[in-house]
Design a protein around this motif. Structure first.
Motif, PDB file in Angstrom:
ATOM      1  N   GLN A  75      17.393  41.794  47.912  1.00  0.00           N
ATOM      2  CA  GLN A  75      18.811  41.438  48.011  1.00  0.00           C
ATOM      3  C   GLN A  75      19.240  41.487  49.483  1.00  0.00           C
ATOM      4  O   GLN A  75      19.152  42.531  50.136  1.00  0.00           O
ATOM      5  N   PRO A 104      15.787  50.368  37.154  1.00  0.00           N
ATOM      6  CA  PRO A 104      15.415  51.593  37.881  1.00  0.00           C
ATOM      7  C   PRO A 104      16.231  52.810  37.455  1.00  0.00           C
ATOM      8  O   PRO A 104      15.696  53.925  37.430  1.00  0.00           O
ATOM      9  N   ILE A 117       7.560  60.528  41.355  1.00  0.00           N
ATOM     10  CA  ILE A 117       8.399  59.762  42.283  1.00  0.00           C
ATOM     11  C   ILE A 117       7.685  59.484  43.605  1.00  0.00           C
ATOM     12  O   ILE A 117       7.859  58.418  44.207  1.00  0.00           O
ATOM     13  N   SER A 149      14.173  58.861  47.314  1.00  0.00           N
ATOM     14  CA  SER A 149      14.923  59.846  46.543  1.00  0.00           C
ATOM     15  C   SER A 149      14.996  61.171  47.307  1.00  0.00           C
ATOM     16  O   SER A 149      14.299  61.384  48.295  1.00  0.00           O
ATOM     17  N   GLU A 179      16.911  54.074  52.736  1.00  0.00           N
ATOM     18  CA  GLU A 179      18.226  54.398  52.196  1.00  0.00           C
ATOM     19  C   GLU A 179      18.109  55.648  51.336  1.00  0.00           C
ATOM     20  O   GLU A 179      17.304  55.703  50.420  1.00  0.00           O
ATOM     21  N   ASP A 209      23.185  56.126  51.601  1.00  0.00           N
ATOM     22  CA  ASP A 209      23.519  55.251  50.471  1.00  0.00           C
ATOM     23  C   ASP A 209      24.626  55.878  49.622  1.00  0.00           C
ATOM     24  O   ASP A 209      24.830  57.088  49.672  1.00  0.00           O
ATOM     25  N   ASP A 210      25.316  55.058  48.848  1.00  0.00           N
ATOM     26  CA  ASP A 210      26.357  55.536  47.921  1.00  0.00           C
ATOM     27  C   ASP A 210      27.392  56.381  48.645  1.00  0.00           C
ATOM     28  O   ASP A 210      27.911  57.355  48.091  1.00  0.00           O
ATOM     29  N   LEU A 237      33.983  46.856  44.636  1.00  0.00           N
ATOM     30  CA  LEU A 237      33.996  45.865  43.561  1.00  0.00           C
ATOM     31  C   LEU A 237      35.383  45.233  43.376  1.00  0.00           C
ATOM     32  O   LEU A 237      35.501  44.036  43.175  1.00  0.00           O
ATOM     33  N   GLY A 267      28.151  45.724  46.809  1.00  0.00           N
ATOM     34  CA  GLY A 267      28.995  45.361  45.665  1.00  0.00           C
ATOM     35  C   GLY A 267      30.086  44.362  46.000  1.00  0.00           C
ATOM     36  O   GLY A 267      31.133  44.334  45.358  1.00  0.00           O
ATOM     37  N   VAL A 268      29.839  43.513  47.015  1.00  0.00           N
ATOM     38  CA  VAL A 268      30.809  42.462  47.353  1.00  0.00           C
ATOM     39  C   VAL A 268      30.619  41.307  46.367  1.00  0.00           C
ATOM     40  O   VAL A 268      29.580  40.654  46.375  1.00  0.00           O
ATOM     41  N   GLU A 269      31.605  41.092  45.526  1.00  0.00           N
ATOM     42  CA  GLU A 269      31.448  40.085  44.464  1.00  0.00           C
ATOM     43  C   GLU A 269      32.302  38.838  44.681  1.00  0.00           C
ATOM     44  O   GLU A 269      32.199  37.891  43.913  1.00  0.00           O
ATOM     45  N   PRO A 293      19.842  40.573  43.547  1.00  0.00           N
ATOM     46  CA  PRO A 293      18.450  40.840  43.935  1.00  0.00           C
ATOM     47  C   PRO A 293      17.543  39.798  43.270  1.00  0.00           C
ATOM     48  O   PRO A 293      17.708  39.517  42.076  1.00  0.00           O
TER      49      PRO A 293
HETATM   50  P1  C2E Z   1      21.498  51.358  44.867  1.00  0.00           P
HETATM   51  O1  C2E Z   1      20.491  51.669  45.924  1.00  0.00           O
HETATM   52  O2  C2E Z   1      22.899  51.806  45.099  1.00  0.00           O
HETATM   53  O3  C2E Z   1      21.420  49.783  44.678  1.00  0.00           O
HETATM   54  C1  C2E Z   1      22.528  48.972  44.359  1.00  0.00           C
HETATM   55  C2  C2E Z   1      22.528  48.560  42.909  1.00  0.00           C
HETATM   56  O4  C2E Z   1      23.681  47.738  42.688  1.00  0.00           O
HETATM   57  C3  C2E Z   1      21.346  47.701  42.509  1.00  0.00           C
HETATM   58  O5  C2E Z   1      21.076  47.992  41.150  1.00  0.00           O
HETATM   59  C4  C2E Z   1      21.881  46.279  42.672  1.00  0.00           C
HETATM   60  O6  C2E Z   1      21.221  45.355  41.854  1.00  0.00           O
HETATM   61  C5  C2E Z   1      23.317  46.456  42.227  1.00  0.00           C
HETATM   62  N1  C2E Z   1      24.204  45.489  42.875  1.00  0.00           N
HETATM   63  C6  C2E Z   1      24.009  44.841  44.042  1.00  0.00           C
HETATM   64  N2  C2E Z   1      25.053  44.026  44.328  1.00  0.00           N
HETATM   65  C7  C2E Z   1      25.942  44.167  43.317  1.00  0.00           C
HETATM   66  C8  C2E Z   1      27.233  43.585  43.024  1.00  0.00           C
HETATM   67  O7  C2E Z   1      27.775  42.772  43.781  1.00  0.00           O
HETATM   68  N3  C2E Z   1      27.853  43.993  41.888  1.00  0.00           N
HETATM   69  C9  C2E Z   1      27.294  44.891  41.036  1.00  0.00           C
HETATM   70  N4  C2E Z   1      27.975  45.225  39.940  1.00  0.00           N
HETATM   71  N5  C2E Z   1      26.077  45.456  41.265  1.00  0.00           N
HETATM   72  C10 C2E Z   1      25.407  45.101  42.402  1.00  0.00           C
HETATM   73  P2  C2E Z   1      19.589  48.251  40.642  1.00  0.00           P
HETATM   74  O8  C2E Z   1      18.657  47.259  41.285  1.00  0.00           O
HETATM   75  O9  C2E Z   1      19.620  48.308  39.161  1.00  0.00           O
HETATM   76  O10 C2E Z   1      19.233  49.669  41.211  1.00  0.00           O
HETATM   77  C11 C2E Z   1      19.893  50.805  40.763  1.00  0.00           C
HETATM   78  C12 C2E Z   1      19.527  52.023  41.566  1.00  0.00           C
HETATM   79  O11 C2E Z   1      18.164  52.393  41.375  1.00  0.00           O
HETATM   80  C13 C2E Z   1      19.656  51.796  43.075  1.00  0.00           C
HETATM   81  O12 C2E Z   1      21.017  51.953  43.447  1.00  0.00           O
HETATM   82  C14 C2E Z   1      18.749  52.879  43.626  1.00  0.00           C
HETATM   83  O13 C2E Z   1      19.435  54.089  43.720  1.00  0.00           O
HETATM   84  C15 C2E Z   1      17.676  52.993  42.560  1.00  0.00           C
HETATM   85  N6  C2E Z   1      16.455  52.313  43.018  1.00  0.00           N
HETATM   86  C16 C2E Z   1      16.131  51.005  43.018  1.00  0.00           C
HETATM   87  N7  C2E Z   1      14.909  50.796  43.545  1.00  0.00           N
HETATM   88  C17 C2E Z   1      14.433  52.010  43.906  1.00  0.00           C
HETATM   89  C18 C2E Z   1      13.212  52.480  44.536  1.00  0.00           C
HETATM   90  O14 C2E Z   1      12.299  51.707  44.892  1.00  0.00           O
HETATM   91  N8  C2E Z   1      13.105  53.822  44.742  1.00  0.00           N
HETATM   92  C19 C2E Z   1      14.101  54.702  44.402  1.00  0.00           C
HETATM   93  N9  C2E Z   1      13.923  56.002  44.643  1.00  0.00           N
HETATM   94  N10 C2E Z   1      15.259  54.296  43.835  1.00  0.00           N
HETATM   95  C20 C2E Z   1      15.424  52.976  43.592  1.00  0.00           C
END
Ligand code: C2E
Ligand code: CA
Ligand code: CA
Length: 302
Positions: A75, A104, A117, A149, A179, A209-210, A237, A267-269, A293
């Motif tokens: 993404q 995830p 992990i 993580s 991140e 992050d977050d 959002l 989260g820019v939509e 993504p």
């Molecule tokens: P994150 O790092 O905060 O990633 C952002 C999440 O928001 C991603 O969900 C992404 O698909 C989603 N997102 C992006 N843009 C938008 C938008 O405009 N609107 C909305 N509603 N959502 C959006 P995803 O891919 O399901 O990942 C969820 C979480 O899982 C991630 O949050 C991250 O914390 C974790 N994650 C993903 N890949 C990995 C990884 O390789 N390793 C680890 N440790 N954690 C991961």
């Protein structure tokens, strides 16, 4: 019961004792304890259903890694000053042969609890860097961002792992961003700080992050060896229509500026949010408005 749970926690593959109901149930109760951060949990049938599926999923995770069921989706992050895509976030996906796509959020937490992990993180970093090397061969030196993580920050071998890969693939360290969530950094400040400092010294970029969902103090933030604040999507959002969110985002942006950090809003939509963030001086944006993504081929086409 305490020694039983500790003994069991060394195994992350359930089938070894799945034929033994007592151990199986103790194990399920133990995972519930870990998940809810409580010390005692009595097994009940209702815990069973969900847990068995989740636990057996965990025993499949390592195999899934070898089997190629895991992949990264990409993404983009758009730089608002240059209008260019300088970096892409790599998000993990698990295409399970039976259950289909597992998000995830459904398995990262479990992988943290079961100790797999580290394997997942190493796989993600290696895959992202190898992809970066392929892009560089095509003439694009695109930055990659990988999520790590809280537990990875306690892994003292992580900086060396990253460094060796970057040397072998001849990639510049500053083109990798790690991140890590605000809560992870704040959880165990001393160990986390040490790991972050090691990575920082190598030239790797670090992003919180977050941001906005944890409770970091100004004093803690000032000491963090990080480069970027990533504002959580909860504040972004509905940015265009919500005054409170606008106030929060403005505050985060000025905080970041005062600390010398760059900013990303996730989260820019919609275009309205993008325009607002540009006016507020945010460095980069990311979100569905730009692109979801995408698997690597679709991302390259995009
Ligand atoms: P994150 O790092 O905060 O990633 C952002 C999440 O928001 C991603 O969900 C992404 O698909 C989603 N997102 C992006 N843009 C938008 C938008 O405009 N609107 C909305 N509603 N959502 C959006 P995803 O891919 O399901 O990942 C969820 C979480 O899982 C991630 O949050 C991250 O914390 C974790 N994650 C993903 N890949 C990995 C990884 O390789 N390793 C680890 N440790 N954690 C991961
Ligand atoms: Ca992230
Ligand atoms: Ca987030």
């Amino acid at each position: 019961p305490t020694s039983l749970t500790f003994t069991l926690s060394q195994y992350d593959s359930l089938p070894i004792y799945s034929s033994q109901p007592l151990l199986l149930r103790a194990d399920i109760a133990m995972y519930r304890c870990k998940g809810s951060h409580t010390k005692i949990r009595v097994f009940s049938e209702e815990l069973d259903q969900h847990s068995v599926q989740r636990l057996s999923l965990m025993s499949e995770l390592k195999e899934a890694l070898i089997d190629g069921q895991l992949s990264l989706h990409y993404q983009p992050k758009l730089s608002l000053s240059s209008g260019e895509i300088e970096c892409t976030e790599c998000l993990i996906r698990w295409e399970h042969p039976e259950y289909g796509m597992i998000r995830p959020d459904e398995f990262i937490g479990l992988a943290e609890q079961t100790g797999s992990i580290r394997t997942v993180t190493q796989w993600a970093i290696k895959t992202a860097l190898e992809q970066q090397a392929r892009w560089r061969e095509k003439g694009f030196l695109l930055g990659v961002a990988v999520n790590i993580s809280a537990l990875d920050l306690a892994d003292m071998s992580l900086p060396a792992y990253v460094g060796e890969l970057q040397t072998r693939l001849r990639l510049p360290p500053e083109k990798l961003t790690l991140e890590v969530t605000e809560s992870a950094v704040m959880e165990d400040t001393e160990t986390a700080m040490l790991a972050l400092e090691n990575l920082r010294r190598m030239g790797v970029q670090l992003s919180i992050d977050d941001f906005g969902t944890g409770f970091s103090s100004m004093a803690q933030l000032k000491q963090m060896p990080v480069n970027e604040l990533k504002i959580d999507k909860a504040f972004v959002l509905n940015l265009a229509s919500n005054q409170d969110d606008q106030t929060m985002v403005r505050t985060f942006l000025s905080l970041a500026e005062n600390l010398g950090l760059t900013t990303v809003a996730e989260g820019v939509e919609d275009q309205a949010a993008q325009d607002l963030l540009a006016r507020m001086g945010c460095s980069r944006i990311q979100g569905y408005h730009l692109s979801k993504p995408l698997p690597v081929e679709a991302f390259e086409t995009w």
